[in-house]
Write an enzyme that holds these catalytic residues in place. Structure first.
Site, PDB file in Angstrom:
ATOM      1  N   ASP A   1      -2.701   2.424  -6.135  1.00  0.00           N
ATOM      2  CA  ASP A   1      -1.644   2.477  -5.128  1.00  0.00           C
ATOM      3  C   ASP A   1      -1.545   1.246  -4.228  1.00  0.00           C
ATOM      4  OD1 ASP A   1      -4.072   2.915  -3.904  1.00  0.00           O
ATOM      5  OD2 ASP A   1      -3.346   4.507  -2.579  1.00  0.00           O
ATOM      6  N   GLU A   2      -2.245   0.170  -4.556  1.00  0.00           N
ATOM      7  CA  GLU A   2      -2.133  -1.026  -3.715  1.00  0.00           C
ATOM      8  C   GLU A   2      -2.459  -2.292  -4.481  1.00  0.00           C
ATOM      9  OE1 GLU A   2      -5.123  -1.860  -0.666  1.00  0.00           O
ATOM     10  OE2 GLU A   2      -6.330  -0.202  -1.428  1.00  0.00           O
TER      11      GLU A   2
ATOM     12  N   ASP B   1       0.864  -1.183   0.000  1.00  0.00           N
ATOM     13  CA  ASP B   1       0.000   0.000   0.000  1.00  0.00           C
ATOM     14  C   ASP B   1       0.899   1.231   0.000  1.00  0.00           C
ATOM     15  OD1 ASP B   1      -2.063   1.764   0.207  1.00  0.00           O
ATOM     16  OD2 ASP B   1      -2.782   1.096   2.161  1.00  0.00           O
TER      17      ASP B   1
END
Length: 374
Positions: free
Chosen positions: A100-101, A10
């Site tokens: 983003d993860e 993350d």
């Protein structure tokens, strides 16, 4: 079932971190990325209670010195693509959740490394050396444990759960909200049964939980509290639509309230679309009124797009056709008819440019032929 090792990464305050990296003078200041609605808040801003999906006006009341930086989606997508390509160099068994993860099944490749700790640090270092950004990493024996592990030492830390015994011991005294999917409203329902911590769930049988909260939520709660999660890292999954919706405890009745909530929902939905590298052709608005009457309004575009401006304008046009004379209980937005960005069609303007270019090339060829004949 075969023993698995799953990693969840993350990126730390992704959009805000990108802006701080590119403008070091922002470092240490409470800042957010957004327009009228906040996309991402730096950790300094979060200390004041500022969070994503909050209006900037509301955030400034909490933090008068807040620095607001406009969204540069193209830049974030470029960096997100770079991060994804770095991860894919390790294995193709990756499920990207957003820009983003993501989850990575490292069951096989972890055997090549001295330890899980070594791998976590090397993973973080690889991301940082190539992007200048930090990420938090969790390694677990399933997706649930990996996801919770990545939040334990945020930002820029890592945590590892080797087995369910370690996991259950860790989460037992934690607030029930630590379980992904247990939101504020569900917490209120659970509190009525004195379920405040994860450990409190163990006072009930699975049959009792099902009778109180329904089969799906009851089983989910029971299994999560024991660290059980059989979901696979779905790296072959095909997405048919992306969407978000919100149900309101107190029905909305003013135009300002409805517009604000639609902005929040649109922001989340659009972020998921671009995070997955997708384009859409259809936007659907869902509205449920206080009397439970539900309507949907859709618009199909001429071309596949991911443009925030085009989709916002489309939503605005659809929304104008809705009669809000009755209070609103639920709002939802979904983007459908999806395709991967790499195989998108030319837009109208691009097709015109292409035609124009071809026309010029043809004209040049004709002139050359005439000159040759002369």
């Amino acid at each position: 079932m075969k023993e698995r090792t799953i990693l969840h990464y993350d990126m730390d305050a992704f959009y805000a971190s990108v802006e701080i990296r590119d403008n070091p003078s922002l470092k240490g200041k409470p800042m957010v990325v957004g327009g009228t609605v906040i996309t991402t808040a730096s950790y300094e801003a979060r200390k004041f209670g500022v969070r994503s999906a909050m209006s900037v006006m509301e955030a400034r009341k909490l933090c008068p010195n807040l620095v607001v930086v406009p969204v540069s989606m193209g830049k974030y997508l470029e960096i997100s693509s770079k991060i994804k390509n770095l991860v894919l160099k390790l294995t193709d068994k990756v499920e990207f959740i957003a820009s983003d993860e993501g989850y990575v099944d490292i069951t096989e490749i972890i055997k090549k490394y001295p330890s899980k700790e070594y791998f976590a640090l090397r993973f973080q270092r690889g991301i940082y050396e190539n992007t200048g950004l930090t990420c938090s990493v969790g390694i677990g024996y399933n997706k649930l444990s990996a996801k919770i592990a990545s939040d334990v030492k945020k930002p820029a830390g890592y945590h590892i759960f080797n087995d369910s015994k370690e996991f259950v011991k860790f989460i037992g005294e934690k607030n029930i909200k630590i379980i992904p999917g247990v939101g504020k409203k569900f917490q209120e329902i659970l509190a009525e049964k004195n379920i405040l911590t994860v450990g409190d769930v163990h006072n009930f049988s699975v049959y009792e939980l099902i009778s109180y909260f329904g089969k799906s939520r009851g089983e989910f709660l029971y299994c999560s509290s024991k660290g059980e999660d059989n979901r696979q890292v779905d790296y072959k999954r095909r997405v048919h639509s992306v969407g978000n919706e919100s149900t309101f405890k107190y029905p909305l009745e003013s135009e300002i309230e409805i517009k604000r909530e639609l902005e929040n929902i649109f922001h989340k939905t659009h972020e998921r679309l671009v995070g997955k590298g997708l384009l859409c052709k259809t936007l659907t608005l869902k509205v449920r009124f206080e009397n439970r009457r539900t309507i949907t309004r859709s618009k199909t575009l001429e071309n596949f797009v991911d443009s925030r401006e085009i989709l916002e304008n489309t939503l605005e046009n659809i929304n104008e056709s809705v009669d809000y004379s009755m209070k609103v209980k639920l709002l939802g937005i979904s983007l459908g008819a999806l395709t991967q960005k790499s195989v998108r069609q030319l837009s109208f303007s691009e097709r015109e440019l292409f035609k124009k270019k071809n026309s010029v090339d043809l004209l040049k060829e004709k002139i050359k032929k005439i000159e040759k004949n002369d």
